[in-house]
Design a protein around this motif. Sequence first.
Motif, mmCIF file in Angstrom:
data_model
loop_
_atom_site.group_PDB
_atom_site.id
_atom_site.type_symbol
_atom_site.label_atom_id
_atom_site.label_comp_id
_atom_site.label_asym_id
_atom_site.label_seq_id
_atom_site.Cartn_x
_atom_site.Cartn_y
_atom_site.Cartn_z
ATOM 1 N N PHE A 102 10.478 1.103 -4.446
ATOM 2 C CA PHE A 102 10.160 1.839 -3.235
ATOM 3 C C PHE A 102 10.895 1.202 -2.069
ATOM 4 N N ARG A 103 11.579 2.012 -1.271
ATOM 5 C CA ARG A 103 12.318 1.521 -0.112
ATOM 6 C C ARG A 103 11.966 2.362 1.102
ATOM 7 N N ALA A 160 6.710 -7.278 -2.778
ATOM 8 C CA ALA A 160 7.242 -6.673 -1.557
ATOM 9 C C ALA A 160 8.061 -7.696 -0.790
ATOM 10 N N ALA A 161 9.100 -7.219 -0.106
ATOM 11 C CA ALA A 161 9.948 -8.110 0.689
ATOM 12 C C ALA A 161 10.576 -7.315 1.819
ATOM 13 N N LEU A 215 0.823 -1.204 0.000
ATOM 14 C CA LEU A 215 0.000 0.000 0.000
ATOM 15 C C LEU A 215 0.862 1.262 0.000
ATOM 16 N N LEU A 216 1.933 1.272 0.777
ATOM 17 C CA LEU A 216 2.828 2.430 0.773
ATOM 18 C C LEU A 216 3.441 2.636 -0.615
ATOM 19 N N ARG A 271 11.078 -3.166 1.106
ATOM 20 C CA ARG A 271 11.122 -2.669 -0.267
ATOM 21 C C ARG A 271 9.937 -3.230 -1.047
ATOM 22 N N ALA A 272 9.569 -2.547 -2.100
ATOM 23 C CA ALA A 272 8.473 -2.994 -2.945
ATOM 24 C C ALA A 272 8.666 -2.424 -4.338
#
Length: 281
Positions: A97-98, A121-122, A86-87, A111-112
Amino acid sequence: MSAPDATVVRACLRDGAGGSPTAVVLEDDAAAPSPGVEERCRTAVALGTSHAVYVRRAGDAAELRFFTAVGELPACGHGTVAALALLAARHDGAGPFRITLRAGGRVFAGRAERHGELITAAFDPGPVDLREPTAQEHALVLPALGLTPDECGPDVRIAGVGRARVLVPVATRARLTAMRPDLDRLGAACDRFGLLGAYVYSAPSPGGTLAARMFAPSIGVPEDVANANGTACLAAHLAGRGIHRIAADMGDALGSPATVTATAGGDLRVDVGGVARVPTQ
């Protein structure tokens, strides 16, 4: 109760479908009054999800808190995947994204990355603690699962990341599918030993593919659609046997197929995650 700011994210999809519906609430206004634990617990119930995650963003970091119908948890793997998704979906920047995450007294990286309508994501769930079960743990947990010591062999382990759970192997996916645990007995056994629940898994293929089911009646979740932290624990355990990457298929018994992936190093550190879908606004 209504939760107008909640988004139901489907975390740990398999082939773009299924996954674990998870309620995510973004609390971006740090000055706003924060709801109490009981109200947060009701969020998951109101939205028909097993878990709810509350996210409070502050610059390049975010604090995560996780709730089921019966209380707060120090960690939730698929909840973290859902929050990251979602972020990332609300992020305007290009590229992966981090973000720095805070949860359960830990600070860790997440991250994603978007891939069309899906988001991978992970995160690092932290070091995994592994030990053999005590004789009492063995004697109470396995019968509650409907399993015998001969079926499970010597590889049963207590594994902790956030909160300890028992890892229980069975020989085949068919045996896993056929399981009908006594949830009252299992809940009582887990309460006695302070365990989150039982993560039961089939023998992995040479490529690390396996099936798993997570039973956690003590926290109000008879069976979890997807359990990322349990999969991280298993990845750390199997790394000692030369299997460093696994993909755990879950959720089939609940009609919502899910897959969690995890990669482990030799130091019991793990990277775990899955694919998520965020509903379009």
